[in-house]
Write an enzyme that holds these catalytic residues in place. Structure first.
Site, PDB file in Angstrom:
ATOM      1  N   TYR A 130       2.628  48.339  82.078  1.00  0.00           N
ATOM      2  CA  TYR A 130       1.174  47.875  81.539  1.00  0.00           C
ATOM      3  C   TYR A 130       1.277  46.882  81.103  1.00  0.00           C
ATOM      4  O   TYR A 130       2.187  46.970  79.619  1.00  0.00           O
ATOM      5  CB  TYR A 130       0.698  49.514  80.678  1.00  0.00           C
ATOM      6  CG  TYR A 130      -0.381  49.286  80.353  1.00  0.00           C
ATOM      7  CD1 TYR A 130      -1.749  49.644  81.464  1.00  0.00           C
ATOM      8  CD2 TYR A 130      -0.424  48.955  79.128  1.00  0.00           C
ATOM      9  CE1 TYR A 130      -2.480  49.370  81.501  1.00  0.00           C
ATOM     10  CE2 TYR A 130      -1.956  48.442  79.026  1.00  0.00           C
ATOM     11  CZ  TYR A 130      -3.163  49.485  79.645  1.00  0.00           C
ATOM     12  OH  TYR A 130      -4.409  48.862  79.682  1.00  0.00           O
ATOM     13  N   ASN A 215      -3.278  50.577  73.730  1.00  0.00           N
ATOM     14  CA  ASN A 215      -3.737  51.366  72.185  1.00  0.00           C
ATOM     15  C   ASN A 215      -4.012  52.631  72.681  1.00  0.00           C
ATOM     16  O   ASN A 215      -3.253  53.603  73.292  1.00  0.00           O
ATOM     17  CB  ASN A 215      -5.909  51.155  72.889  1.00  0.00           C
ATOM     18  CG  ASN A 215      -6.320  51.432  74.456  1.00  0.00           C
ATOM     19  OD1 ASN A 215      -5.728  51.982  74.992  1.00  0.00           O
ATOM     20  ND2 ASN A 215      -7.763  50.905  74.371  1.00  0.00           N
ATOM     21  N   SER A 238       1.198  47.648  65.328  1.00  0.00           N
ATOM     22  CA  SER A 238       2.135  46.803  65.025  1.00  0.00           C
ATOM     23  C   SER A 238       2.082  45.919  63.370  1.00  0.00           C
ATOM     24  O   SER A 238       1.618  47.079  62.963  1.00  0.00           O
ATOM     25  CB  SER A 238       1.882  45.314  65.648  1.00  0.00           C
ATOM     26  OG  SER A 238       3.462  44.549  65.531  1.00  0.00           O
ATOM     27  N   GLN A 260       0.916  38.892  62.036  1.00  0.00           N
ATOM     28  CA  GLN A 260       0.877  40.685  61.948  1.00  0.00           C
ATOM     29  C   GLN A 260      -0.490  41.251  62.510  1.00  0.00           C
ATOM     30  O   GLN A 260      -1.256  41.818  63.104  1.00  0.00           O
ATOM     31  CB  GLN A 260       1.513  41.703  61.019  1.00  0.00           C
ATOM     32  CG  GLN A 260       2.064  42.675  61.638  1.00  0.00           C
ATOM     33  CD  GLN A 260       2.834  42.413  62.794  1.00  0.00           C
ATOM     34  OE1 GLN A 260       3.233  43.100  63.880  1.00  0.00           O
ATOM     35  NE2 GLN A 260       4.158  41.601  63.283  1.00  0.00           N
ATOM     36  N   GLU A 328       8.869  48.306  62.413  1.00  0.00           N
ATOM     37  CA  GLU A 328       8.978  47.731  63.227  1.00  0.00           C
ATOM     38  C   GLU A 328       9.630  45.911  63.725  1.00  0.00           C
ATOM     39  O   GLU A 328      10.952  46.153  63.941  1.00  0.00           O
ATOM     40  CB  GLU A 328       7.494  47.727  64.625  1.00  0.00           C
ATOM     41  CG  GLU A 328       8.028  47.030  65.137  1.00  0.00           C
ATOM     42  CD  GLU A 328       6.207  46.664  66.206  1.00  0.00           C
ATOM     43  OE1 GLU A 328       6.181  45.644  67.520  1.00  0.00           O
ATOM     44  OE2 GLU A 328       5.084  46.468  65.261  1.00  0.00           O
ATOM     45  N   HIS A 329       9.153  45.205  63.000  1.00  0.00           N
ATOM     46  CA  HIS A 329       9.428  43.953  61.922  1.00  0.00           C
ATOM     47  C   HIS A 329      10.264  44.173  60.863  1.00  0.00           C
ATOM     48  O   HIS A 329       8.981  44.009  59.913  1.00  0.00           O
ATOM     49  CB  HIS A 329       8.904  42.760  62.666  1.00  0.00           C
ATOM     50  CG  HIS A 329       8.247  42.626  63.904  1.00  0.00           C
ATOM     51  ND1 HIS A 329       6.866  43.272  64.388  1.00  0.00           N
ATOM     52  CD2 HIS A 329       7.948  42.736  65.409  1.00  0.00           C
ATOM     53  CE1 HIS A 329       6.721  43.282  65.199  1.00  0.00           C
ATOM     54  NE2 HIS A 329       7.973  42.762  66.392  1.00  0.00           N
TER      55      HIS A 329
END
Length: 433
Positions: A130, A215, A238, A260, A328-329
């Site tokens: 996706y 989403n 994110s 970000q 996440e980062h």
């Protein structure tokens, strides 16, 4: 404005608020909508897909228009610049090279008494990718999802992405898909795309694994179809967490935070620093860069609600707080990032040093950018080749080996009240005698 708080403030509560930003009451209402979409597509196939594409994407399609045609794919190359094509090809090579190093190998061990044990890896038959539409053309999402599937040896890779104006798909997305071996592309998005990939329709094939971000509706749909198909993860908005010392460039740090925040109004950008001067300078730099930012409205919302600067007492304290947030980062913009790294236990991807912005990993360093969010890095990892593989145990016993363990199996089966389990061994022993 980007807030600055000290470690003495209730930092943990603030970090938890940011981590929980998708857990609102509206999710329950959205989940009900998603369930309705899933059931409709399961029952009605293409008819429901076309209905929801009209309702949610404002595009009226016929069933025969769902699949992108060969002529459209060919035309896409004419609409992409040479520079972008070369960038896609460079990124593809580097991502593929990294993922080829991580392919698990099947193995077999030959033990005493002719016992053979092993593990055999095989790819899924069909993978569904996706790729979101909307705010940007997510070329990198195509690469990061399709390449691991290709390296895993998946024989059939299909992609779903929502149609834009005049039913069009961004040509860069189409080119990227062709460059990495996606065989089929369907112009369908949202929960209806996930439903179509999970259940299959007259036009869209049922797949075994669905990967890719989206989403809240896409995420909820993936959650609800899990079990019918495999999924990569339930990705939230994110996030980046930056640990920086006095040697960091405040303009660079500010830009990384905005990189970000520009993703989504719910994206999070957090800075931990030991230097009050850096904190203030980053705050000022963020405001300056926001003034003429092309995506100012969404970016400003993210910074206002989920942006944060925390003054910490030490880099050790920053690392411990980072582990609790499990970003996440994680960027380590410090003089000696390798000294901080051993203290980091939970992070999706870690970027070391002043010259390694997150964008390097987002696009072409090689490691996958599909990462766990919302604290999931405490127990989850990036999308990988193994997302598209299963492994089967290999077991072979000789009669001699079976004779030696028959008593133990009998005892265990009897303890569990499963007599046929015990008999399946006993009768083979008796037959041998």
């Amino acid at each position: 404005m980007l807030r600055i708080i000290t470690q003495q403030a209730d930092v943990k509560a603030e970090l938890q608020r940011i981590c929980d930003r998708t857990h609102d009451e509206q999710v329950l209402h959205k989940e009900a909508t998603v369930r309705e979409v899933l059931q409709a597509v399961k029952r009605q196939g293409d008819k429901a897909v076309l209905h929801y594409t009209d309702e949610f994407d404002n595009q009226i399609l016929k069933a025969e228009e769902l699949r992108v045609t060969g002529s459209e794919l060919d035309a896409a190359y004419q609409q992409v610049s040479k520079e972008l094509l070369e960038a896609i090809q460079l990124a593809s090579r580097q991502i593929e090279a990294f993922h080829r190093q991580r392919v698990p190998k099947s193995w077999v061990h030959f033990g005493d008494d002719d016992i053979v044990l092993g593990k055999r890896y095989t790819p899924v038959d069909r993978a569904g990718l996706y790729v979101p539409g909307g705010r940007a053309a997510y070329v990198s999402t195509v690469l990061m999802n399709a390449i691991p599937a290709k390296v895993a040896g998946v024989p059939r890779i299909v992609m779903a992405t929502p149609p834009g104006a005049q039913k069009a798909i961004n040509p860069a997305v189409l080119v990227a898909a062709q460059e990495v071996g996606v065989q089929e592309i369907y112009r369908v998005g949202g929960a209806q795309a996930i439903a179509a990939l999970a259940y299959g329709t007259e036009t869209i094939p049922k797949v075994d694994v669905i990967t890719g971000p989206g989403n809240i509706y896409v995420t909820l749909a993936k959650k609800l179809v899990y079990g019918t198909v495999g999924i990569d993860s339930l990705a939230g908005p994110s996030e980046v967490l930056i640990i920086a010392d006095e040697g960091a460039n405040p303009v660079h740090v500010a830009t990384d935070m905005l990189a970000q925040a520009e993703h989504d109004p719910m994206a999070a950008a957090i800075l931990f620093t030991t230097d009050p001067a850096l904190a203030k300078n980053v705050q000022v730099a963020v405001e300056r860069q926001l003034v003429d930012h092309p995506r100012r409205i969404d970016t400003e919302k993210a910074i206002a609600h989920y942006g944060l600067i925390v003054l910490v007492e030490s880099l050790d304290a920053a690392a411990e707080l980072s582990n609790e947030f499990a970003p996440e980062h994680l960027e380590l913009e410090v003089k000696d990032p390798w000294a901080v790294l051993p203290n980091i236990r939970h992070a999706g991807a870690i970027f070391l040093g002043y010259s390694t912005p997150e964008a390097v990993g987002d696009y072409l360093a090689g490691p996958n950018h599909t990462l766990p969010t919302s604290g999931a890095a405490r127990y989850a990892s990036a999308l990988s080749v193994e997302t598209f593989l299963k492994h089967s145990s290999i077991i072979q016993y000789s009669q001699t080996a079976l004779n030696k363990v028959a008593g133990a199996i009998d005892a265990l089966a009897t303890a569990e009240g499963l007599p046929s389990h015990a008999d399946s061994v006993k009768r083979r022993i008796q037959q041998d005698e």
